[in-house]
Write a protein that holds these residues in place. Structure first.
Motif, PDB file in Angstrom:
ATOM      1  N   ALA A 143      11.019  17.563 -84.732  1.00  0.00           N
ATOM      2  CA  ALA A 143      11.925  16.454 -84.417  1.00  0.00           C
ATOM      3  C   ALA A 143      12.554  16.642 -83.042  1.00  0.00           C
ATOM      4  O   ALA A 143      12.725  15.683 -82.281  1.00  0.00           O
ATOM      5  CB  ALA A 143      13.004  16.344 -85.492  1.00  0.00           C
ATOM      6  N   ILE A 144      12.896  17.898 -82.710  1.00  0.00           N
ATOM      7  CA  ILE A 144      13.458  18.190 -81.389  1.00  0.00           C
ATOM      8  C   ILE A 144      12.443  17.849 -80.295  1.00  0.00           C
ATOM      9  O   ILE A 144      12.772  17.227 -79.283  1.00  0.00           O
ATOM     10  CB  ILE A 144      13.877  19.669 -81.297  1.00  0.00           C
ATOM     11  CG1 ILE A 144      15.079  19.936 -82.216  1.00  0.00           C
ATOM     12  CG2 ILE A 144      14.220  20.049 -79.863  1.00  0.00           C
ATOM     13  CD1 ILE A 144      15.475  21.397 -82.292  1.00  0.00           C
ATOM     14  N   VAL A 145      11.202  18.285 -80.517  1.00  0.00           N
ATOM     15  CA  VAL A 145      10.148  18.026 -79.524  1.00  0.00           C
ATOM     16  C   VAL A 145       9.925  16.523 -79.354  1.00  0.00           C
ATOM     17  O   VAL A 145       9.803  16.017 -78.234  1.00  0.00           O
ATOM     18  CB  VAL A 145       8.840  18.726 -79.939  1.00  0.00           C
ATOM     19  CG1 VAL A 145       7.679  18.288 -79.052  1.00  0.00           C
ATOM     20  CG2 VAL A 145       9.005  20.239 -79.874  1.00  0.00           C
ATOM     21  N   GLU A 146       9.879  15.804 -80.497  1.00  0.00           N
ATOM     22  CA  GLU A 146       9.626  14.368 -80.446  1.00  0.00           C
ATOM     23  C   GLU A 146      10.738  13.617 -79.725  1.00  0.00           C
ATOM     24  O   GLU A 146      10.491  12.638 -79.022  1.00  0.00           O
ATOM     25  CB  GLU A 146       9.454  13.819 -81.865  1.00  0.00           C
ATOM     26  CG  GLU A 146       8.127  14.158 -82.503  1.00  0.00           C
ATOM     27  CD  GLU A 146       6.959  13.529 -81.749  1.00  0.00           C
ATOM     28  OE1 GLU A 146       6.908  12.287 -81.663  1.00  0.00           O
ATOM     29  OE2 GLU A 146       6.104  14.279 -81.241  1.00  0.00           O
ATOM     30  N   SER A 147      11.983  14.066 -79.911  1.00  0.00           N
ATOM     31  CA  SER A 147      13.124  13.336 -79.340  1.00  0.00           C
ATOM     32  C   SER A 147      13.556  13.867 -77.980  1.00  0.00           C
ATOM     33  O   SER A 147      14.481  13.333 -77.373  1.00  0.00           O
ATOM     34  CB  SER A 147      14.315  13.395 -80.306  1.00  0.00           C
ATOM     35  OG  SER A 147      14.707  14.740 -80.552  1.00  0.00           O
ATOM     36  N   SER A 148      12.903  14.925 -77.490  1.00  0.00           N
ATOM     37  CA  SER A 148      13.295  15.523 -76.214  1.00  0.00           C
ATOM     38  C   SER A 148      13.101  14.540 -75.058  1.00  0.00           C
ATOM     39  O   SER A 148      12.138  13.775 -75.023  1.00  0.00           O
ATOM     40  CB  SER A 148      12.477  16.788 -75.956  1.00  0.00           C
ATOM     41  OG  SER A 148      12.742  17.297 -74.656  1.00  0.00           O
ATOM     42  N   ALA A 149      14.026  14.605 -74.107  1.00  0.00           N
ATOM     43  CA  ALA A 149      13.887  13.782 -72.899  1.00  0.00           C
ATOM     44  C   ALA A 149      12.902  14.403 -71.911  1.00  0.00           C
ATOM     45  O   ALA A 149      12.442  13.733 -70.987  1.00  0.00           O
ATOM     46  CB  ALA A 149      15.247  13.614 -72.221  1.00  0.00           C
ATOM     47  N   ASN A 165       4.149  15.071 -76.456  1.00  0.00           N
ATOM     48  CA  ASN A 165       5.276  14.342 -77.043  1.00  0.00           C
ATOM     49  C   ASN A 165       5.522  13.012 -76.313  1.00  0.00           C
ATOM     50  O   ASN A 165       4.950  12.746 -75.241  1.00  0.00           O
ATOM     51  CB  ASN A 165       6.539  15.213 -77.066  1.00  0.00           C
ATOM     52  CG  ASN A 165       7.205  15.332 -75.700  1.00  0.00           C
ATOM     53  OD1 ASN A 165       6.571  15.147 -74.668  1.00  0.00           O
ATOM     54  ND2 ASN A 165       8.485  15.668 -75.699  1.00  0.00           N
ATOM     55  N   PRO A 166       6.362  12.132 -76.881  1.00  0.00           N
ATOM     56  CA  PRO A 166       6.598  10.812 -76.262  1.00  0.00           C
ATOM     57  C   PRO A 166       7.108  10.895 -74.828  1.00  0.00           C
ATOM     58  O   PRO A 166       6.770  10.055 -73.994  1.00  0.00           O
ATOM     59  CB  PRO A 166       7.632  10.181 -77.198  1.00  0.00           C
ATOM     60  CG  PRO A 166       7.366  10.795 -78.526  1.00  0.00           C
ATOM     61  CD  PRO A 166       6.987  12.221 -78.222  1.00  0.00           C
ATOM     62  N   ALA A 167       7.947  11.910 -74.526  1.00  0.00           N
ATOM     63  CA  ALA A 167       8.450  12.035 -73.153  1.00  0.00           C
ATOM     64  C   ALA A 167       7.322  12.342 -72.175  1.00  0.00           C
ATOM     65  O   ALA A 167       7.367  11.925 -71.017  1.00  0.00           O
ATOM     66  CB  ALA A 167       9.523  13.121 -73.088  1.00  0.00           C
ATOM     67  N   ALA A 168       6.298  13.061 -72.631  1.00  0.00           N
ATOM     68  CA  ALA A 168       5.141  13.325 -71.774  1.00  0.00           C
ATOM     69  C   ALA A 168       4.392  12.028 -71.486  1.00  0.00           C
ATOM     70  O   ALA A 168       3.894  11.815 -70.373  1.00  0.00           O
ATOM     71  CB  ALA A 168       4.212  14.349 -72.442  1.00  0.00           C
TER      72      ALA A 168
END
Length: 335
Positions: A143-149, A165-168
């Motif tokens: 969850a941390i990885v997914e929500s990381s900026a 992840n989404p930020a990437a």
């Protein structure tokens, strides 16, 4: 179980039978603290009172039953080992109870199985709790990885991307479907390819590689200024199997630094353009005009304005204002 004092909840209407159970435990050196209950009310109250290492229940009681105790225990969502002990019911009931969630089924005439069954189930329960904690930690980390900026992505030792992840996606422009399974080289500008090899060598040595300022490549070919931290990923055996990268976009910081340098340069340029007056200036003792290099006499403010960045604003000082008023009064006096 080792030296741990077991906390046992015993569902049994016969004090003598409960004593036999405890005696079997003591015979094999297994200490136990217990509470004996005979009714549904007391059973539920005991579950609320404290956590139990295991529940041992007789199959039939005057006001309660082992199957009912099992049902209530599982309704509470508890993974506590439950061992059914029966003096009259056999294999068919054993199968039914095991299907209902009992961990073991023991006949009262064969209590020698009790301690091994308890040890086995307590160890299994410990393993389940450990796995559950590990799974919870992994889910939290995910969850941390997914929500990381920051962009977080993983790669194997062949530099093939395995997570994204989404930020990437936002930073580099590639969706996970587009980039996973492809080489990390897609993110490196041509002039940074040697850097990629240095990072891989560091990862293989087990080093954490950090770069405050570097560059990566967007899907559209745009250069992105980033800071990057690359850490080795190890398996359960401690072997390095890949690396995780955290990339932080520093475009705003770089733009702010560029603007700061531009401002400093503008100040330097302005300072260089300011002309300072030095040397001796011929000035008239009466009218205070200054003679320039060509021999012309100019007003002081005209001369200084032409030789510096100074702009004059005109006013009148208090002394001159007072003198001006006296002159007016003198002119207005009757003759």
């Amino acid at each position: 179980m080792g030296g741990h004092v077991m906390q046992l909840l015993i569902v049994e209407d016969s004090a003598d039978d409960a004593t036999l159970l405890l005696a079997e435990l003591e015979r094999l050196g297994r200490a136990a603290v217990h509470q004996r209950v005979e009714s549904k009310v007391d059973f539920l109250a005991a579950l609320r009172q404290q956590p139990w290492d295991a529940v041992i229940a007789d199959y039939v009681l005057p006001e309660f039953s082992g199957p009912e105790a099992l049902r209530l225990l599982r309704q509470q969502g508890l993974d506590t080992p439950f061992i059914m002990v029966s003096g009259i019911y056999g294999e068919a009931e054993a199968v039914t109870m095991m299907q209902a969630g009992a961990n073991d089924y023991i006949m009262k005439g064969n209590l020698s199985r009790l301690v091994p069954a308890l040890e086995r189930e307590l160890e299994a329960a410990h393993d389940r709790r450990r796995r559950k904690r590990a799974e919870g930690a992994m889910q939290f980390l995910a969850a941390i990885v997914e929500s990381s900026a920051d962009a977080i992505y993983g790669k194997n030792l062949d530099s093939v991307i395995v997570s994204w992840n989404p930020a990437a996606e936002r930073l580099f422009g590639y969706s996970a479907e587009e980039i996973i399974g492809h080489s990390i080289v897609a993110l490196f500008p041509q002039h940074r390819r040697d850097e990629m090899l240095d990072i891989l060598a560091g990862v293989r040595r087990g080093d954490i590689v950090g770069m405050q300022e570097t560059e990566r490549l967007h899907k559209n070919g745009r250069i992105i200024p980033v800071s990057v931290t690359v850490s080795p990923i190890k398996n359960a055996a401690g072997e390095i199997i890949g690396a995780s990268s955290i990339a932080h976009d520093i475009s705003r910081q770089k733009q702010a630094e560029f603007e700061r340098q531009q401002l400093i340069q503008s100040f330097v340029t302005a300072a260089q353009q300011v002309r300072m007056l030095t040397g001796l200036l011929p000035i008239c003792a009466a009218c205070k005009r200054i003679r320039d290099d060509q021999g012309y006499w100019q007003q002081v403010e005209t001369y200084i304005s032409n030789h510096s960045a100074i702009i004059f604003s005109h006013g009148i000082c208090p002394a001159c204002a007072e003198e001006h008023e006296r002159q007016l009064e003198f002119k207005n006096e009757p003759t």
